[in-house]
Motif scaffolding. Structure first.
Motif, PDB file in Angstrom:
ATOM      1  N   SER B  13       0.818  -1.211   0.000  1.00 31.67           N
ATOM      2  CA  SER B  13       0.000   0.000   0.000  1.00 31.67           C
ATOM      3  C   SER B  13       0.857   1.270   0.000  1.00 31.67           C
ATOM      4  N   ASN B  14       2.161   1.119   0.201  1.00 29.92           N
ATOM      5  CA  ASN B  14       3.070   2.273   0.124  1.00 29.92           C
ATOM      6  C   ASN B  14       4.054   2.060  -1.021  1.00 29.92           C
ATOM      7  N   PRO B  15       4.115   2.998  -1.974  1.00 32.30           N
ATOM      8  CA  PRO B  15       5.032   2.818  -3.104  1.00 32.30           C
ATOM      9  C   PRO B  15       6.486   2.702  -2.650  1.00 32.30           C
ATOM     10  N   VAL B  16       6.832   3.466  -1.608  1.00 33.73           N
ATOM     11  CA  VAL B  16       8.199   3.423  -1.091  1.00 33.73           C
ATOM     12  C   VAL B  16       8.127   3.319   0.432  1.00 33.73           C
ATOM     13  N   VAL B  17       8.741   2.303   0.983  1.00 33.63           N
ATOM     14  CA  VAL B  17       8.727   2.169   2.444  1.00 33.63           C
ATOM     15  C   VAL B  17      10.079   1.649   2.925  1.00 33.63           C
ATOM     16  N   ILE B  18      10.541   2.236   4.021  1.00 27.22           N
ATOM     17  CA  ILE B  18      11.782   1.779   4.642  1.00 27.22           C
ATOM     18  C   ILE B  18      11.473   1.238   6.035  1.00 27.22           C
ATOM     19  N   TYR B  19      11.954   0.040   6.289  1.00 28.78           N
ATOM     20  CA  TYR B  19      11.907  -0.531   7.643  1.00 28.78           C
ATOM     21  C   TYR B  19      13.242  -0.213   8.273  1.00 28.78           C
ATOM     22  N   MET B  20      13.209   0.553   9.340  1.00 26.71           N
ATOM     23  CA  MET B  20      14.469   1.040   9.897  1.00 26.71           C
ATOM     24  C   MET B  20      14.463   1.013  11.422  1.00 26.71           C
ATOM     25  N   LYS B  21      15.659   1.156  11.980  1.00 22.38           N
ATOM     26  CA  LYS B  21      15.782   1.285  13.427  1.00 22.38           C
ATOM     27  C   LYS B  21      15.701   2.770  13.753  1.00 22.38           C
ATOM     28  N   GLY B  22      14.610   3.141  14.411  1.00 27.70           N
ATOM     29  CA  GLY B  22      14.365   4.550  14.684  1.00 27.70           C
ATOM     30  C   GLY B  22      13.507   5.164  13.588  1.00 27.70           C
ATOM     31  N   THR B  23      13.570   6.473  13.490  1.00 29.95           N
ATOM     32  CA  THR B  23      12.788   7.195  12.489  1.00 29.95           C
ATOM     33  C   THR B  23      13.755   8.025  11.634  1.00 29.95           C
TER      34      THR B  23
END
Lengths: 91, 109
Positions: B13-23
Protein backbone atom coordinates in the motif's frame (compact mmCIF):
# COMPACT_ATOMS: atom_id res chain seq x y z
CA UNK A 1 37.82 -10.47 17.98
CA UNK A 2 39.82 -12.09 15.24
CA UNK A 3 38.04 -15.40 15.82
CA UNK A 4 34.95 -13.88 14.30
CA UNK A 5 36.87 -12.66 11.29
CA UNK A 6 38.39 -16.12 10.84
CA UNK A 7 34.94 -17.67 11.01
CA UNK A 8 33.55 -15.23 8.43
CA UNK A 9 36.57 -15.71 6.21
CA UNK A 10 36.22 -19.49 6.34
CA UNK A 11 32.53 -19.46 5.44
CA UNK A 12 32.96 -16.98 2.60
CA UNK A 13 36.02 -18.78 1.23
CA UNK A 14 34.15 -22.09 1.17
CA UNK A 15 31.13 -20.55 -0.52
CA UNK A 16 32.76 -18.34 -3.16
CA UNK A 17 36.41 -19.37 -3.64
CA UNK A 18 37.10 -15.63 -3.89
CA UNK A 19 40.01 -14.14 -5.78
CA UNK A 20 40.11 -11.46 -3.16
CA UNK A 21 38.56 -11.29 0.28
CA UNK A 22 38.91 -8.46 2.77
CA UNK A 23 37.08 -8.40 6.06
CA UNK A 24 37.32 -5.43 8.37
CA UNK A 25 35.99 -5.40 11.91
CA UNK A 26 34.44 -2.01 12.58
CA UNK A 27 32.78 -3.03 15.83
CA UNK A 28 34.77 -0.48 17.81
CA UNK A 29 33.18 2.33 15.80
CA UNK A 30 29.75 1.30 16.98
CA UNK A 31 30.35 0.31 20.59
CA UNK A 32 27.64 1.66 22.79
CA UNK A 33 25.08 2.58 20.16
CA UNK A 34 21.64 1.11 20.86
CA UNK A 35 21.77 -1.55 18.16
CA UNK A 36 25.10 -2.90 19.35
CA UNK A 37 23.87 -4.08 22.74
CA UNK A 38 23.32 -7.63 21.56
CA UNK A 39 27.08 -8.00 21.27
CA UNK A 40 27.18 -8.79 17.55
CA UNK A 41 29.94 -7.19 15.55
CA UNK A 42 29.97 -4.76 12.66
CA UNK A 43 31.96 -5.96 9.68
CA UNK A 44 32.79 -4.81 6.20
CA UNK A 45 33.41 -7.57 3.67
CA UNK A 46 34.78 -7.10 0.18
CA UNK A 47 34.45 -10.27 -1.85
CA UNK A 48 35.71 -10.66 -5.40
CA UNK A 49 34.47 -13.84 -7.00
CA UNK A 50 33.34 -15.17 -10.35
CA UNK A 51 30.35 -16.62 -8.47
CA UNK A 52 28.69 -13.17 -8.69
CA UNK A 53 28.82 -12.93 -12.48
CA UNK A 54 25.45 -12.20 -14.05
CA UNK A 55 23.73 -11.67 -10.71
CA UNK A 56 22.23 -8.41 -9.47
CA UNK A 57 23.17 -6.83 -6.18
CA UNK A 58 20.17 -8.15 -4.30
CA UNK A 59 20.98 -11.72 -5.29
CA UNK A 60 24.68 -11.25 -4.47
CA UNK A 61 23.91 -9.97 -1.00
CA UNK A 62 21.51 -12.85 -0.40
CA UNK A 63 24.24 -15.31 -1.46
CA UNK A 64 26.57 -13.78 1.10
CA UNK A 65 23.94 -13.85 3.85
CA UNK A 66 23.13 -17.46 3.01
CA UNK A 67 26.79 -18.43 3.15
CA UNK A 68 27.09 -16.91 6.61
CA UNK A 69 23.93 -18.65 7.78
CA UNK A 70 23.24 -18.54 11.51
CA UNK A 71 26.21 -16.30 12.15
CA UNK A 72 24.08 -13.44 10.80
CA UNK A 73 21.84 -13.88 13.83
CA UNK A 74 24.55 -14.40 16.42
CA UNK A 75 28.03 -13.04 15.79
CA UNK A 76 27.20 -10.47 13.18
CA UNK A 77 25.06 -7.49 14.03
CA UNK A 78 25.76 -5.64 10.81
CA UNK A 79 27.60 -6.45 7.65
CA UNK A 80 28.45 -4.09 4.88
CA UNK A 81 28.97 -6.04 1.66
CA UNK A 82 30.86 -5.28 -1.49
CA UNK A 83 30.38 -8.21 -3.82
CA UNK A 84 32.20 -7.85 -7.14
CA UNK A 85 33.30 -10.01 -10.01
CA UNK A 86 36.99 -9.90 -11.01
CA UNK A 87 36.00 -8.01 -14.18
CA UNK A 88 34.14 -5.34 -12.23
CA UNK A 89 37.10 -4.87 -9.94
CA UNK A 90 39.39 -4.20 -12.86
CA UNK A 91 37.09 -1.78 -14.64
CA UNK B 1 -3.94 -9.90 11.44
CA UNK B 2 -1.00 -12.19 10.85
CA UNK B 3 2.27 -10.29 10.95
CA UNK B 4 3.40 -11.43 7.50
CA UNK B 5 0.05 -10.31 6.13
CA UNK B 6 0.55 -6.98 7.87
CA UNK B 7 3.99 -6.53 6.27
CA UNK B 8 2.59 -7.48 2.89
CA UNK B 9 -0.09 -4.84 3.24
CA UNK B 10 2.45 -2.19 4.26
CA UNK B 11 4.79 -2.79 1.34
CA UNK B 12 1.96 -3.04 -1.15
CA UNK B 13 0.00 0.00 0.00
CA UNK B 14 3.07 2.27 0.12
CA UNK B 15 5.03 2.82 -3.10
CA UNK B 16 8.20 3.42 -1.09
CA UNK B 17 8.73 2.17 2.44
CA UNK B 18 11.78 1.78 4.64
CA UNK B 19 11.91 -0.53 7.64
CA UNK B 20 14.47 1.04 9.90
CA UNK B 21 15.78 1.29 13.43
CA UNK B 22 14.37 4.55 14.68
CA UNK B 23 12.79 7.19 12.49
CA UNK B 24 14.19 9.34 9.66
CA UNK B 25 14.29 12.23 12.16
CA UNK B 26 15.79 10.15 14.97
CA UNK B 27 17.54 7.13 13.51
CA UNK B 28 18.95 4.63 16.02
CA UNK B 29 21.54 3.02 13.77
CA UNK B 30 24.06 4.38 11.29
CA UNK B 31 22.92 2.09 8.51
CA UNK B 32 19.27 3.04 8.93
CA UNK B 33 20.31 6.68 9.11
CA UNK B 34 22.26 6.59 5.86
CA UNK B 35 19.56 4.73 3.96
CA UNK B 36 16.86 7.13 5.18
CA UNK B 37 19.02 10.10 4.20
CA UNK B 38 19.39 8.72 0.68
CA UNK B 39 15.61 8.38 0.42
CA UNK B 40 15.11 11.91 1.73
CA UNK B 41 17.55 13.20 -0.87
CA UNK B 42 15.26 11.76 -3.56
CA UNK B 43 12.77 14.51 -2.62
CA UNK B 44 9.72 12.29 -2.66
CA UNK B 45 7.48 11.19 0.15
CA UNK B 46 8.17 7.79 1.60
CA UNK B 47 6.72 5.70 4.39
CA UNK B 48 8.78 4.32 7.23
CA UNK B 49 8.29 1.68 9.88
CA UNK B 50 10.34 1.90 13.06
CA UNK B 51 11.13 -1.75 13.73
CA UNK B 52 12.33 -0.96 17.24
CA UNK B 53 8.81 0.20 18.07
CA UNK B 54 7.19 -2.91 16.60
CA UNK B 55 8.83 -6.06 18.01
CA UNK B 56 6.61 -8.34 15.97
CA UNK B 57 7.80 -6.83 12.71
CA UNK B 58 11.39 -6.72 13.99
CA UNK B 59 11.20 -10.48 14.58
CA UNK B 60 9.45 -11.43 11.38
CA UNK B 61 10.56 -9.07 8.63
CA UNK B 62 13.81 -11.01 8.03
CA UNK B 63 11.85 -14.11 7.02
CA UNK B 64 9.31 -12.13 4.99
CA UNK B 65 11.89 -11.34 2.31
CA UNK B 66 14.67 -13.71 3.31
CA UNK B 67 16.88 -10.77 4.28
CA UNK B 68 18.49 -10.90 7.71
CA UNK B 69 19.30 -7.26 8.47
CA UNK B 70 17.85 -3.77 8.77
CA UNK B 71 17.19 -1.40 7.16
CA UNK B 72 15.13 -2.89 4.34
CA UNK B 73 13.81 -0.69 1.53
CA UNK B 74 10.82 -1.68 -0.55
CA UNK B 75 9.69 -0.05 -3.78
CA UNK B 76 6.41 -1.17 -5.35
CA UNK B 77 6.17 -4.03 -2.90
CA UNK B 78 9.58 -5.43 -3.72
CA UNK B 79 12.69 -5.46 -1.61
CA UNK B 80 15.41 -3.47 -3.33
CA UNK B 81 17.98 -4.10 -0.62
CA UNK B 82 19.53 -2.80 2.57
CA UNK B 83 21.80 0.13 3.23
CA UNK B 84 24.66 -0.82 0.86
CA UNK B 85 22.46 -1.37 -2.18
CA UNK B 86 20.31 1.69 -1.49
CA UNK B 87 23.37 3.93 -1.26
CA UNK B 88 24.88 2.41 -4.37
CA UNK B 89 21.65 2.97 -6.31
CA UNK B 90 21.51 6.51 -4.98
CA UNK B 91 25.07 7.26 -6.08
CA UNK B 92 24.28 5.93 -9.53
CA UNK B 93 21.24 8.20 -9.72
CA UNK B 94 18.99 5.14 -9.99
CA UNK B 95 17.30 5.44 -6.62
CA UNK B 96 15.78 8.82 -7.38
CA UNK B 97 14.45 7.49 -10.69
CA UNK B 98 12.94 4.42 -9.05
CA UNK B 99 11.37 6.38 -6.21
CA UNK B 100 10.00 9.11 -8.46
CA UNK B 101 8.55 6.59 -10.88
CA UNK B 102 6.92 4.63 -8.07
CA UNK B 103 5.33 7.77 -6.64
CA UNK B 104 4.07 8.93 -10.02
CA UNK B 105 2.54 5.55 -10.76
CA UNK B 106 0.85 5.56 -7.36
CA UNK B 107 -0.65 8.99 -8.00
CA UNK B 108 -1.84 8.01 -11.46
CA UNK B 109 -3.87 5.04 -10.24
Amino acid sequence: MSERIDMIRKKLTEAFSPEQLDIIDESHLHAGHPGARSGGGHFVATIVSTAFAGKNMLVRHRMVYDALGDAMNTDIHALSIKALTPDELNN
Amino acid sequence: MDVLERIKQQVESNPVVIYMKGTPQLPQCGFSSRAAQALQACEQEFAYVNVLADPEIFENLPRYADWPTFPQIYINGELIGGCDITLELFQQGELKKMVTEAMENAKAT
